[in-house]
Design a protein around this motif. Structure first.
Motif, short mmCIF file in Angstrom:
data_model
loop_
_atom_site.label_atom_id
_atom_site.label_comp_id
_atom_site.label_asym_id
_atom_site.label_seq_id
_atom_site.Cartn_x
_atom_site.Cartn_y
_atom_site.Cartn_z
N LEU A 129 0.82 -1.21 0.00
CA LEU A 129 0.00 0.00 0.00
C LEU A 129 0.86 1.26 0.00
O LEU A 129 0.52 2.25 -0.67
CB LEU A 129 -0.94 0.00 1.20
N ARG A 130 1.96 1.21 0.72
CA ARG A 130 2.86 2.37 0.74
C ARG A 130 3.47 2.59 -0.64
O ARG A 130 3.57 3.73 -1.11
CB ARG A 130 3.95 2.16 1.79
N VAL B 54 0.92 4.28 -2.76
CA VAL B 54 0.79 5.72 -2.47
C VAL B 54 1.85 6.51 -3.23
O VAL B 54 1.55 7.52 -3.87
CB VAL B 54 0.92 5.97 -0.95
N TYR C 197 -1.98 1.21 10.15
CA TYR C 197 -2.19 1.43 8.72
C TYR C 197 -2.42 2.92 8.42
O TYR C 197 -1.81 3.50 7.53
CB TYR C 197 -3.39 0.62 8.23
N LEU D 266 0.33 5.27 6.38
CA LEU D 266 -0.07 5.68 5.03
C LEU D 266 -0.27 7.19 4.93
O LEU D 266 0.07 7.80 3.91
CB LEU D 266 -1.34 4.94 4.62
N ASP E 20 3.18 8.77 4.72
CA ASP E 20 3.71 8.68 3.35
C ASP E 20 2.98 9.62 2.40
O ASP E 20 3.60 10.23 1.53
CB ASP E 20 3.60 7.24 2.83
#
Length: 623
Positions: A56-57, A60, A207, A211, A214
């Motif tokens: 997920l990072r 992003v 999470y 996130l 980031d």
């Protein structure tokens, strides 16, 4: 031998793509826990969460990269007008090393604090506590660490690599030394571990905080101003609560100011707030610093897979010559959907730009694919889009617009004559660039050649090449079934040179000629008539396949841009870095020379040498 400073380089930096094998133990343990289920899953689900968070990072960062590359949306609000060049792309190639490091740290934290494996899904009190810890601890901690990294040996050994990226980019946020990312990990860990030690930790907090962290880091490095200045005029206190891309970009321009993580209030308290931050943010957000391009090259898509070869999709992939890769095949459905959306949208958009000799050169794309140019019912629609692009460029004040490949097809718009005749008062100069293309092909031919075989002989380029070569007393075998077209071209030559133009109707006529100039697609059965040792020069799109092992094949006519080109970070289709198609270079030369005529329709043979010499004068070199 000079030893590198400790923690100034990544231990896996020489592994290349094999570095992702370092995730292997986590992947294996997560798959094992998933397969076994039950208590095994409850005990080892942390492996899955670490991997999911890393993915997920990465997403992003990639989404912010795509956004910052969407010039059609962001061009007027770019903080620094320069583009990201190949040097910076190569330096930041392994920007995601920190994700591997922090995955290891996450695993270490779990083994050290087993209680982290039993966190609830959500706890609102934990989110509030994490926010307080971030403002009260993480923000000032980062501020003082960041200031320390700008001092003496710490800067030269560790932080200077981050500032070596001249144009901020989302990937620049991850481009730093291991020491910097260890310190940043400490800053990130304070709110999460603090809330967990207080019994208020949760899975959603981990999470959400990571996130969001980031997201804000990427926003600050995206080089596109995303905040309207009116927001800060209406709520002045927000200037000190949240930084902007302009605010952080100032730190990259003037490295002794604007040190904060996300909150400028700490720069205010520390006396390091740049006084020009808000005025520059206002100018950028209103588009006052926008610059009109001097030159536009109007591209089109080739096929579904090659449309992924753009900085909007993958910056690293677009920085190398295009080639079809198996890893791209899963993206085909998304590319097909994008094609339908662009077909419906029907507006040109800009994808890249560079600076050459102080002039801004921009690449615009007509949202049409190669096969669409051969659909009879699509002709009017394509011409309408090209026309809209020309009128838009004319209104903006663009000096030269060059048409690429199929956008200047003779059957489509007569090589641009349709638009020049329809709008005789155009200020923008329309250029098909074929004059330089002819020059490139002609100058590829060895000086001692006495005979050439030319296919596509009655095309725009074929005609110009034949007329030029016959003046050099080179015998040109022109393959064409139309005697009328051949005679028309032959009559254009001076009487003393007409004998050097010879009509042939079969490929067998060239079985003793080792110089073939290909302007029409050749199948294997046609290539077999060429004698061993033949070289195929070509201007056919797409280029022919090299079936003959005993022959050599040239690439499409191309020119290398001067070495002082700035901000160029995308390869033009299959060409090498810094190399562009000759028709693109023809428009560049037209712009650099300041010529005021349109270059449309038939090629003026007398200008081939003029354009070629001008290209060489400006530092463009043949490939």
């Amino acid at each position: 031998m000079v030893m590198a400073a400790p923690l100034s380089s990544w231990p896996w930096e020489h592994l290349g793509y094999y570095k992702y094998a370092l995730y292997g133990p986590l992947v294996g343990k997560a798959m094992y826990a998933w397969t076994c289920g039950g208590e095994r899953w409850e005990a080892h689900s942390w492996c899955f969460h670490i991997l999911a968070l890393c993915a997920l990072r990465g997403l992003v960062y990639q989404l912010w990269c795509s956004f910052s590359s969407m010039l059609f949306l962001t061009r007027r609000r770019r903080v620094l007008p320069a583009g990201v060049d190949f040097k910076q792309i190569d330096a930041e190639w392994d920007w995601d090393n920190f994700l591997i490091l922090q995955a290891f740290l996450g695993a270490l934290a779990y083994f050290s604090l087993p209680s982290l494996g039993a966190l609830p899904l959500w706890d609102l009190k934990g989110a509030v506590l994490a926010l307080l810890l971030h403002v009260g601890v993480s923000e000032p901690l980062f501020y003082w660490i960041h200031k320390a990294l700008h001092q003496g040996a710490l800067y030269s050994h560790y932080h200077s690599i981050h500032h070596s990226s001249l144009v901020p980019h989302p990937f620049t946020a991850g481009f730093a030394t291991p020491l910097e990312h260890l310190l940043l990990s400490l800053v990130m860990a304070v709110p999460v571990l603090g809330a967990s030690f207080m019994g208020l930790g949760s899975v959603s907090l981990i999470y959400g905080y990571v996130l969001l962290f980031d997201f804000l880091r990427c926003m600050g490095h995206c080089n596109v101003e995303v905040f309207p200045h009116k927001l800060f005029q209406a709520f002045p206190f927000l200037r000190f609560i949240i930084y902007t891309p302009t605010y952080h970009s100032i730190h990259h321009m003037e490295k002794d100011s604007n040190f904060c993580l996300f909150m400028p209030i700490f720069d205010l308290l520390g006396g390091t707030l740049n006084p020009n931050s808000w005025q520059l943010q206002k100018e950028i957000s209103t588009g006052k610093n926008d610059r009109v391009p001097d030159f536009v090259f109007l591209l089109h898509m080739v096929d579904l897979i090659s449309c992924l070869h753009g900085p909007v999709v993958f910056r690293s992939f677009s920085s190398v010559p295009f080639s079809t890769k198996l890893i791209l095949l899963p993206l085909w459905p998304g590319a097909f959907l994008a094609m339908l959306l662009m077909w419906a949208w029907s507006k040109t958009f800009s994808v890249s730009f560079y600076n050459l000799r102080g002039k801004l050169h921009q690449l615009w794309v007509v949202p049409r694919y190669g096969f669409q140019y051969f659909l009879p019912f699509a002709t009017d629609g394509i011409n309408k889009q090209i026309e809209q692009a020309i009128l838009r460029a004319d209104k903006m004040g663009v000096k030269v617009l060059s048409l690429a490949a199929l956008n200047k097809n003779e059957s489509l718009n007569g090589g641009g004559t349709l638009f020049v005749n329809k709008y005789p008062d155009l200020k923008v100069r329309i250029v098909h660039g074929n004059t330089l293309t002819a020059g490139v092909i002609i100058n590829e031919i060895p000086k001692d050649v006495k005979e050439v075989f030319l296919t596509g002989a009655t095309s725009k380029l074929g005609r110009a090449i034949a007329l030029y070569l016959c003046r050099k007393k080179i015998r040109v075998l022109m393959l064409t079934l139309s005697s009328e077209r051949f005679l028309k071209i032959q009559k254009e030559a001076a009487p003393e040179y007409q004998k050097y133009l010879v009509q042939v109707t079969k490929y067998q006529a060239a079985q003793n000629c080792k110089t073939w100039i290909v302007g029409k697609w050749l199948y294997p059965r046609e290539q077999r008539w060429a004698p061993s040792g033949t070289h195929f020069h070509q201007f056919v799109v797409p280029p022919i396949f090299g079936f003959r092992k005993d022959c050599t094949y040239g690439k499409l006519a191309a020119i290398k841009l001067p070495n002082d080109v700035q901000g160029l970070g995308m390869c033009e289709y299959t060409l090498d870095r810094g190399v562009v198609h000759a028709c693109h270079a023809g428009g560049v030369v037209h712009c650099l020379e300041g010529w005021t005529h349109h270059e449309v329709g038939a090629i003026d043979v007398d200008r081939i040498d003029v354009v070629w010499n001008a290209a060489m004068k400006h530092g463009l070199t043949p490939v």
